[in-house]
Design a protein around this motif. Structure first.
Motif, PDB file in Angstrom:
ATOM      1  N   VAL A   1       1.098  -1.187   0.058  1.00 29.90           N
ATOM      2  CA  VAL A   1       0.068  -0.172   0.059  1.00 29.90           C
ATOM      3  C   VAL A   1       1.053   1.336  -0.095  1.00 29.90           C
ATOM      4  O   VAL A   1       0.683   2.237  -0.775  1.00 29.90           O
ATOM      5  CB  VAL A   1      -1.129  -0.060   1.123  1.00 29.90           C
ATOM      6  N   ALA A   2       1.906   1.298   0.849  1.00 28.30           N
ATOM      7  CA  ALA A   2       2.683   2.473   1.013  1.00 28.30           C
ATOM      8  C   ALA A   2       3.436   2.780  -0.346  1.00 28.30           C
ATOM      9  O   ALA A   2       3.554   3.731  -0.948  1.00 28.30           O
ATOM     10  CB  ALA A   2       3.890   2.248   2.112  1.00 28.30           C
ATOM     11  N   LEU A   3       4.063   1.677  -1.179  1.00 28.91           N
ATOM     12  CA  LEU A   3       4.463   1.694  -2.249  1.00 28.91           C
ATOM     13  C   LEU A   3       3.542   2.237  -3.563  1.00 28.91           C
ATOM     14  O   LEU A   3       3.845   3.148  -4.244  1.00 28.91           O
ATOM     15  CB  LEU A   3       5.342   0.488  -2.666  1.00 28.91           C
ATOM     16  N   SER A   4       2.382   1.676  -3.324  1.00 27.88           N
ATOM     17  CA  SER A   4       1.211   2.018  -4.170  1.00 27.88           C
ATOM     18  C   SER A   4       0.923   3.448  -4.331  1.00 27.88           C
ATOM     19  O   SER A   4       1.079   4.062  -5.366  1.00 27.88           O
ATOM     20  CB  SER A   4       0.271   1.032  -4.168  1.00 27.88           C
ATOM     21  N   VAL A   5       0.774   4.081  -2.989  1.00 30.85           N
ATOM     22  CA  VAL A   5       0.605   5.447  -3.127  1.00 30.85           C
ATOM     23  C   VAL A   5       1.452   6.457  -3.474  1.00 30.85           C
ATOM     24  O   VAL A   5       1.443   7.411  -4.197  1.00 30.85           O
ATOM     25  CB  VAL A   5      -0.041   5.660  -1.623  1.00 30.85           C
ATOM     26  N   ALA A   6       2.639   5.870  -2.846  1.00 32.45           N
ATOM     27  CA  ALA A   6       3.878   6.805  -3.108  1.00 32.45           C
ATOM     28  C   ALA A   6       4.190   7.009  -4.769  1.00 32.45           C
ATOM     29  O   ALA A   6       4.442   7.964  -5.126  1.00 32.45           O
ATOM     30  CB  ALA A   6       5.234   6.402  -2.195  1.00 32.45           C
ATOM     31  N   LEU A   7       4.231   5.867  -5.207  1.00 34.53           N
ATOM     32  CA  LEU A   7       4.385   5.577  -6.761  1.00 34.53           C
ATOM     33  C   LEU A   7       3.642   6.310  -7.588  1.00 34.53           C
ATOM     34  O   LEU A   7       3.730   6.967  -8.471  1.00 34.53           O
ATOM     35  CB  LEU A   7       4.949   4.209  -7.030  1.00 34.53           C
ATOM     36  N   GLY A   8       2.221   5.963  -7.041  1.00 37.68           N
ATOM     37  CA  GLY A   8       1.032   6.547  -7.943  1.00 37.68           C
ATOM     38  C   GLY A   8       1.057   8.110  -7.833  1.00 37.68           C
ATOM     39  O   GLY A   8       1.105   8.776  -8.918  1.00 37.68           O
ATOM     40  N   LEU A   9       1.391   8.667  -6.787  1.00 34.49           N
ATOM     41  CA  LEU A   9       1.604  10.209  -6.574  1.00 34.49           C
ATOM     42  C   LEU A   9       2.821  10.734  -7.301  1.00 34.49           C
ATOM     43  O   LEU A   9       2.447  11.611  -8.067  1.00 34.49           O
ATOM     44  CB  LEU A   9       1.379  10.447  -4.982  1.00 34.49           C
ATOM     45  N   PHE A  10       3.725  10.106  -7.369  1.00 35.21           N
ATOM     46  CA  PHE A  10       4.932  10.536  -7.936  1.00 35.21           C
ATOM     47  C   PHE A  10       4.505  10.553  -9.690  1.00 35.21           C
ATOM     48  O   PHE A  10       4.920  11.603 -10.329  1.00 35.21           O
ATOM     49  CB  PHE A  10       6.206   9.728  -7.630  1.00 35.21           C
ATOM     50  N   PHE A  11       3.833   9.464 -10.235  1.00 34.31           N
ATOM     51  CA  PHE A  11       3.866   9.335 -11.592  1.00 34.31           C
ATOM     52  C   PHE A  11       2.748  10.256 -11.972  1.00 34.31           C
ATOM     53  O   PHE A  11       2.636  10.855 -12.978  1.00 34.31           O
ATOM     54  CB  PHE A  11       3.585   7.891 -12.039  1.00 34.31           C
ATOM     55  N   VAL A  12       1.722  10.425 -11.192  1.00 33.14           N
ATOM     56  CA  VAL A  12       0.773  11.515 -11.441  1.00 33.14           C
ATOM     57  C   VAL A  12       1.312  12.944 -11.287  1.00 33.14           C
ATOM     58  O   VAL A  12       1.046  13.728 -12.411  1.00 33.14           O
ATOM     59  CB  VAL A  12      -0.544  11.612 -10.303  1.00 33.14           C
ATOM     60  N   PHE A  13       2.371  13.305 -10.543  1.00 35.00           N
ATOM     61  CA  PHE A  13       3.006  14.622 -10.524  1.00 35.00           C
ATOM     62  C   PHE A  13       3.810  14.649 -11.819  1.00 35.00           C
ATOM     63  O   PHE A  13       3.733  15.356 -12.469  1.00 35.00           O
ATOM     64  CB  PHE A  13       4.001  14.571  -9.157  1.00 35.00           C
ATOM     65  N   MET A  14       4.450  13.565 -12.037  1.00 38.95           N
ATOM     66  CA  MET A  14       5.363  13.838 -13.359  1.00 38.95           C
ATOM     67  C   MET A  14       4.582  13.836 -14.594  1.00 38.95           C
ATOM     68  O   MET A  14       4.926  14.618 -15.557  1.00 38.95           O
ATOM     69  CB  MET A  14       6.437  12.581 -13.401  1.00 38.95           C
ATOM     70  N   GLY A  15       3.579  12.947 -14.681  1.00 44.07           N
ATOM     71  CA  GLY A  15       2.963  12.983 -15.895  1.00 44.07           C
ATOM     72  C   GLY A  15       2.218  14.274 -16.298  1.00 44.07           C
ATOM     73  O   GLY A  15       1.959  14.908 -17.098  1.00 44.07           O
TER      74      GLY A  15
END
Length: 164
Positions: free
Chosen positions: A10-24
């Motif tokens: 869950v922690a990796l999913s949320v952190a990675l998801g937010l990072f890629f939303v930001f970069m996209g």
């Protein structure tokens, strides 16, 4: 209480998801950072110039940047909020995207500091996918055997070995 495996996923999913939303989002619009958006535009122009095959196929730097940015935002949202198997699919697509971006950086000869974040997030995506795809039973067996409780075989016998 949630297992450490679940908390990690869950922690990796949320952190990675937010990072890629930001970069996209940075690739799609200058609203977050005009400087970063300008840098992305310049970088994608160099990627298309370095790969003549893309030009022959009619892919412009704008189309490439926007398609990668859109895919990052969509997969990032899925990684952040959608439960279950779609997270693994999004994880896989993001991992492929990171590999493509690393290829582009190598193609144009960028220094390591320009793509180090892609390496790190590629490793994190790989770890998340490996943890998520590992069967739950393995974690239960390891937990039981490390405690010495139920599920463990008979105690180990001491064996004498004659060494000559």
């Amino acid at each position: 209480m949630a297992s450490p495996r679940t908390v990690t996923i869950v922690a990796l999913s949320v952190a990675l998801g937010l990072f890629f939303v930001f970069m996209g989002t940075i690739k799609l619009t200058p609203r977050l950072s005009k400087d970063a958006y300008s840098e992305m535009k310049r970088a994608y122009k160099s990627y298309v110039r370095a790969l003549p095959l893309l030009k022959k196929m009619g892919v412009t730097s704008i189309a490439l940047r926007k398609s990668i940015g859109t895919l990052e935002v969509i997969c990032g949202i899925i990684m952040t909020v959608v439960p279950g198997r779609p997270k693994d699919v999004a994880n896989f697509f993001l991992l492929l995207l990171v590999l493509v971006v690393l290829f582009f950086h190598q193609l144009v000869g960028d220094p390591l500091k320009r793509y180090a974040h892609a390496l790190v997030f590629g490793i994190l995506l790989t770890c998340r996918l490996l943890i998520a795809r590992q069967p739950e039973e393995q974690f239960i067996e390891r937990k039981a055997s490390s405690r010495g409780g139920e599920g463990q075989a008979a105690p180990h016998k001491k064996v004498k070995v004659k060494v000559s």
